[in-house]
Design a protein around this motif. Structure first.
Motif, PDB file in Angstrom:
ATOM      1  N   LEU A  91       4.754  -3.080   7.819  1.00 42.53           N
ATOM      2  CA  LEU A  91       5.153  -4.348   7.203  1.00 42.53           C
ATOM      3  C   LEU A  91       5.425  -4.180   5.708  1.00 42.53           C
ATOM      4  O   LEU A  91       6.328  -4.796   5.164  1.00 42.53           O
ATOM      5  CB  LEU A  91       4.065  -5.409   7.426  1.00 42.53           C
ATOM      6  N   SER A  92       4.626  -3.303   5.047  1.00 45.24           N
ATOM      7  CA  SER A  92       4.834  -3.076   3.616  1.00 45.24           C
ATOM      8  C   SER A  92       6.218  -2.504   3.357  1.00 45.24           C
ATOM      9  O   SER A  92       6.865  -2.828   2.359  1.00 45.24           O
ATOM     10  CB  SER A  92       3.789  -2.097   3.074  1.00 45.24           C
ATOM     11  N   LEU A  93       6.674  -1.638   4.256  1.00 45.78           N
ATOM     12  CA  LEU A  93       7.999  -1.035   4.087  1.00 45.78           C
ATOM     13  C   LEU A  93       9.112  -2.044   4.321  1.00 45.78           C
ATOM     14  O   LEU A  93      10.265  -1.794   3.985  1.00 45.78           O
ATOM     15  CB  LEU A  93       8.159   0.147   5.054  1.00 45.78           C
ATOM     16  N   MET A  94       8.780  -3.190   4.945  1.00 45.93           N
ATOM     17  CA  MET A  94       9.761  -4.264   5.156  1.00 45.93           C
ATOM     18  C   MET A  94       9.610  -5.360   4.098  1.00 45.93           C
ATOM     19  O   MET A  94      10.338  -6.349   4.124  1.00 45.93           O
ATOM     20  CB  MET A  94       9.542  -4.923   6.527  1.00 45.93           C
ATOM     21  N   GLY A  95       8.608  -5.211   3.204  1.00 48.89           N
ATOM     22  CA  GLY A  95       8.320  -6.299   2.266  1.00 48.89           C
ATOM     23  C   GLY A  95       7.792  -7.517   2.988  1.00 48.89           C
ATOM     24  O   GLY A  95       7.977  -8.642   2.548  1.00 48.89           O
ATOM     25  N   MET A  96       7.137  -7.299   4.128  1.00 46.39           N
ATOM     26  CA  MET A  96       6.678  -8.422   4.941  1.00 46.39           C
ATOM     27  C   MET A  96       5.163  -8.471   5.089  1.00 46.39           C
ATOM     28  O   MET A  96       4.654  -9.030   6.063  1.00 46.39           O
ATOM     29  CB  MET A  96       7.352  -8.391   6.321  1.00 46.39           C
ATOM     30  N   ALA A  97       4.443  -7.912   4.123  1.00 47.62           N
ATOM     31  CA  ALA A  97       2.991  -8.073   4.124  1.00 47.62           C
ATOM     32  C   ALA A  97       2.701  -9.574   3.999  1.00 47.62           C
ATOM     33  O   ALA A  97       3.471 -10.295   3.377  1.00 47.62           O
ATOM     34  CB  ALA A  97       2.373  -7.309   2.968  1.00 47.62           C
ATOM     35  N   PRO A  98       1.613 -10.062   4.618  1.00 49.22           N
ATOM     36  CA  PRO A  98       1.333 -11.508   4.564  1.00 49.22           C
ATOM     37  C   PRO A  98       1.263 -12.024   3.131  1.00 49.22           C
ATOM     38  O   PRO A  98       0.946 -11.277   2.197  1.00 49.22           O
ATOM     39  CB  PRO A  98      -0.030 -11.623   5.246  1.00 49.22           C
ATOM     40  N   ASP A  99       1.585 -13.330   2.959  1.00 52.01           N
ATOM     41  CA  ASP A  99       1.609 -13.931   1.622  1.00 52.01           C
ATOM     42  C   ASP A  99       0.295 -13.756   0.881  1.00 52.01           C
ATOM     43  O   ASP A  99       0.267 -13.606  -0.331  1.00 52.01           O
ATOM     44  CB  ASP A  99       1.911 -15.435   1.738  1.00 52.01           C
ATOM     45  N   ALA A 100      -0.820 -13.770   1.643  1.00 54.46           N
ATOM     46  CA  ALA A 100      -2.137 -13.735   1.007  1.00 54.46           C
ATOM     47  C   ALA A 100      -2.512 -12.331   0.519  1.00 54.46           C
ATOM     48  O   ALA A 100      -3.499 -12.164  -0.178  1.00 54.46           O
ATOM     49  CB  ALA A 100      -3.195 -14.231   1.994  1.00 54.46           C
ATOM     50  N   ALA A 101      -1.711 -11.317   0.868  1.00 53.69           N
ATOM     51  CA  ALA A 101      -2.081  -9.943   0.553  1.00 53.69           C
ATOM     52  C   ALA A 101      -1.748  -9.590  -0.900  1.00 53.69           C
ATOM     53  O   ALA A 101      -0.734 -10.026  -1.435  1.00 53.69           O
ATOM     54  CB  ALA A 101      -1.344  -8.986   1.486  1.00 53.69           C
ATOM     55  N   GLN A 102      -2.641  -8.797  -1.533  1.00 53.63           N
ATOM     56  CA  GLN A 102      -2.297  -8.233  -2.831  1.00 53.63           C
ATOM     57  C   GLN A 102      -1.814  -6.805  -2.588  1.00 53.63           C
ATOM     58  O   GLN A 102      -2.500  -6.008  -1.962  1.00 53.63           O
ATOM     59  CB  GLN A 102      -3.495  -8.187  -3.779  1.00 53.63           C
ATOM     60  N   VAL A 103      -0.619  -6.503  -3.070  1.00 55.37           N
ATOM     61  CA  VAL A 103      -0.052  -5.169  -2.894  1.00 55.37           C
ATOM     62  C   VAL A 103      -0.060  -4.475  -4.243  1.00 55.37           C
ATOM     63  O   VAL A 103       0.426  -5.010  -5.235  1.00 55.37           O
ATOM     64  CB  VAL A 103       1.394  -5.266  -2.347  1.00 55.37           C
ATOM     65  N   THR A 104      -0.685  -3.266  -4.293  1.00 56.36           N
ATOM     66  CA  THR A 104      -0.688  -2.498  -5.536  1.00 56.36           C
ATOM     67  C   THR A 104      -0.164  -1.097  -5.245  1.00 56.36           C
ATOM     68  O   THR A 104      -0.011  -0.706  -4.092  1.00 56.36           O
ATOM     69  CB  THR A 104      -2.105  -2.403  -6.139  1.00 56.36           C
ATOM     70  N   GLY A 105       0.082  -0.340  -6.291  1.00 56.68           N
ATOM     71  CA  GLY A 105       0.676   0.982  -6.138  1.00 56.68           C
ATOM     72  C   GLY A 105       2.181   0.877  -6.244  1.00 56.68           C
ATOM     73  O   GLY A 105       2.710  -0.148  -6.680  1.00 56.68           O
ATOM     74  N   ARG A 106       2.894   1.940  -5.842  1.00 57.98           N
ATOM     75  CA  ARG A 106       4.349   1.930  -6.013  1.00 57.98           C
ATOM     76  C   ARG A 106       5.049   2.162  -4.690  1.00 57.98           C
ATOM     77  O   ARG A 106       4.587   2.905  -3.837  1.00 57.98           O
ATOM     78  CB  ARG A 106       4.779   3.017  -6.998  1.00 57.98           C
ATOM     79  N   LEU A 107       6.188   1.502  -4.556  1.00 57.37           N
ATOM     80  CA  LEU A 107       7.052   1.720  -3.403  1.00 57.37           C
ATOM     81  C   LEU A 107       8.487   1.730  -3.919  1.00 57.37           C
ATOM     82  O   LEU A 107       8.929   0.772  -4.550  1.00 57.37           O
ATOM     83  CB  LEU A 107       6.863   0.593  -2.379  1.00 57.37           C
ATOM     84  N   THR A 108       9.197   2.842  -3.700  1.00 54.58           N
ATOM     85  CA  THR A 108      10.602   2.865  -4.095  1.00 54.58           C
ATOM     86  C   THR A 108      11.460   3.158  -2.870  1.00 54.58           C
ATOM     87  O   THR A 108      11.064   3.890  -1.966  1.00 54.58           O
ATOM     88  CB  THR A 108      10.888   3.927  -5.176  1.00 54.58           C
TER      89      THR A 108
END
Lengths: 320, 314
Positions: A45-62
């Motif tokens: 889901l992270s690779l789709m930018g579809m992590a749930p709204d409530a999630a905090q995403v840290t680190g880098r994705l290019t």
């Protein structure tokens, strides 16, 4: 090219994905295995930018050098379908029940690729042929409820392929299907990736399917990638104790005969996957690990190079 | 599908038959003497008896029912006791007014409710959602007649933007629409508030479905996902409520037409009841019942249009 650098997804104190570092190059076929709750789906889901709204995403994705960490919904919408596409576990409920499946596949072609309705329909028919849909012309006009699970999964694969993505994420694509269809869908995905030069991220807990479909494998536990390497090497000679447990827990296809009226117990990994909030700060597998050391629960093991393959385990220190 | 239509049509006719029996029975056991109402309290007993005879009030009940139904089927609803003209003509004159008001009320209800309901669902548990839910709660709580008077006071008396009442007819469409604005809002705000909440909860339910995730994964904009994928799948409960609300809107015209002095069926039924005008009341109640039953019939057809899965079962 998709590059994850220390990408984490958390919900308050619960970490669903911890500092995942991974590179997916064009044509890579990477299997992701692990139990439910190991963070496999969150990775996809992270690779789709579809992590749930409530999630905090840290680190880098290019993505192809474009920084996608903290990117907005509009930026992700431009990548979805055209750069990265995803098919999900449940083909029975993943298709809009009110739309003919041909229209569902043609929609992104019209909207993203600017095709006319007739061109999009023709392209949808080509895609149906490519995914091996039986009687493709007639199927285009059907509704999802008129199709079997395997046929619906083929529709979803055709939909995912429609805009020619560089990466296809398949999240448990065969789990909900009948056993005799599983193999065919697995082989179809591997063949499509091969023919199109498309990268494939094959998420599954079915080790046999992963062995067939992928060349590389990443083993996940409790939100961590614990082992990584060429699929045959990892499956033949697992380095991480969790991978060994996972391989040992496969049911024997030819079980031993009953003894004293009892079947031998299925092999299992002792204990259960802890809740996300209760994970140890060190190695996530501590508490269930057969070779646990004193500092495993508190100090996180580094990913170490075992000659082209990698595993994160304190017990491997000193070059095991 | 053919069987479905046949079954529904038979049900439609049986329902109207049952309504006609109830309407006739109720109207004929009600206290009050039409002859007395027509001739006044000073009328002689002979004159009253003659008029009762002339109106057919002395015939057996079944005979009267039969002649009423058979005449009604040919479009003859008798002569109004109070207006002394055929009831059919009275209704034909006033029907366009009430249809205009009910249809504009329906459009207002559906458009406002879908926009607000979808907006609330899209902003679930955020300020927009709470705001819309609060306003719709107010909308439900406010009685229509009070809202009507408030609207007249503010927009007609104080601001003088819109006429306070009356209807100029459709020969001047702009004036007609201006005259309909306040009655429409007063009539439909409650229904719209109810429907917005139904839309919101139905949309929230659909937004959890896997196929909505598939639509997002296909790179569609939030707006497209909401209006093209969520809303159609949320429609079945919405259409059910809309069918019931159409009935409420039609009967709601009785109050609203009286407040705004609109020459429609709502005002006619009110006057006819006050005048004990039996033929007119009977015809109007039958007509309202037929409209309601027809609305439900259309809703049943819409289910099948909306959801192809129901076609097999229909």
């Amino acid at each position: 090219m998709f590059e994850l650098d220390q990408l984490s997804v958390s919900f308050g104190t619960a970490t669903a994905l911890r500092e995942a570092t991974l590179t997916i190059r064009p044509g890579d076929r990477l299997g992701v295995v692990g139990e439910s709750g190991s963070g496999k789906t969150m990775l996809g889901l992270s690779l789709m930018g579809m992590a749930p709204d409530a999630a905090q995403v840290t680190g880098r994705l290019t993505v192809d050098g474009q920084e996608m960490t903290g990117a907005g919904e509009a930026d992700w919408q431009r990548l979805r379908a055209r750069k990265v596409a995803m098919i999900f576990q449940e083909p029975m409920s993943a298709l809009n029940p009110l739309r003919r499946v041909g229209d569902t596949v043609a929609d992104p072609l019209r909207i993203h690729m600017g095709l006319s309705a007739a061109e999009a329909d023709a392209r949808a028919l080509d895609l149906f042929r490519e995914v091996g849909m039986p009687d493709p012309e007639a199927r285009l006009r059907q509704f999802p409820h008129e199709m079997s699970g395997g046929q619906r999964q083929r529709v979803l694969i055709a939909l995912a392929l429609a805009c020619d993505p560089a990466l296809l994420i398949a999240d448990e694509p065969t789990t909900a299907l009948d056993a005799n269809i599983r193999l065919r869908i697995t082989d179809l995905l591997a063949r499509l990736a091969d023919q199109r030069g498309m990268a494939l991220l094959f998420i599954s807990h079915d080790l046999a399917a992963v062995a067939r479909a992928t060349t590389e494998i990443a083993v996940m536990y409790g939100g961590d990638i614990v082992e990584r390497g060429a699929t045959p090497a990892v499956l033949k000679d697992p380095a991480h104790p969790y991978t060994r447990g996972l391989l040992g827990a496969r049911p024997d296809p030819a079980p031993q005969p009953r003894r004293n009226g009892k079947r031998p117990r299925l092999p299992t990994i002792p204990g259960t996957v802890p809740a996300l909030g209760d994970l140890a700060p060190g190695c996530r597998f501590s508490g269930r690990c057969p070779v646990e050391l004193a500092h495993c629960a508190t100090v996180r093991p580094e990913m170490r190079d075992l000659g082209g393959r990698f595993a994160a385990c304190h017990a491997l220190e000193g070059g095991a | 599908m053919g069987y479905f239509l046949l079954r529904r049509s038979v049900g439609f006719i049986l329902t109207l038959f049952a309504v006609s029996v109830v309407v006739f029975a109720v109207m004929n056991v009600l206290p009050g003497d039409p002859a007395l109402t027509i001739l006044g309290l000073d009328a002689t007993e002979d004159a009253l008896a003659a008029l009762r005879d002339q109106l057919g009030l002395n015939d057996p009940l079944l005979t009267r029912y039969w002649s009423w139904v058979t005449n009604a089927l040919t479009g003859d609803f008798g002569v109004s006791h109070s207006f002394r003209v055929p009831v059919a003509g009275l209704i034909a004159e006033r029907l366009p007014m009430t249809i205009s008001l009910a249809v504009s009320g329906m459009i207002f209800t559906v458009v406002l409710a879908l926009v607000l309901g979808i907006a609330a669902a899209a902003n679930h548990r955020k300020a927009g959602d709470w705001g819309i839910m609060f306003v719709s709660q107010l909308g439900i709580a406010v009685p229509a007649f009070w809202l009507a008077m408030l609207l007249v006071l503010v927009f007609a008396v104080n601001l003088r933007w819109l006429p306070p009442g009356g209807f100029p007819g459709w020969s001047d469409p702009v004036a007609a629409m201006r005259a309909l604005i306040l009655p429409t809002v007063a009539l439909a705000l409650v229904q719209s508030s109810v429907l917005a909440r139904v839309t919101r909860s139905s949309a929230l339910e659909v937004m959890r479905q896997d196929y909505v995730r598939t639509a997002r994964a296909s790179g569609f904009s939030r707006r497209r996902v909401l209006w093209r994928h969520v809303l159609p799948n949320a429609l079945v409960p919405i259409v059910t409520i809309v069918g019931m609300q159409f009935a409420a809107l039609v009967t709601g015209t009785i109050v609203i037409e009286n407040v705004f002095y609109l020459p429609g069926l709502g005002r006619l039924i009110f006057q006819s009841i006050a005048n004990r005008d039996l033929p007119t009341v009977q015809a109007l109640v039958m007509l309202f019942a037929a409209i309601v039953v027809t609305a439900n019939f259309i809703v049943d057809l819409l289910y099948v249009v909306i959801d192809p899965r129901l076609k097999a079962r229909a």
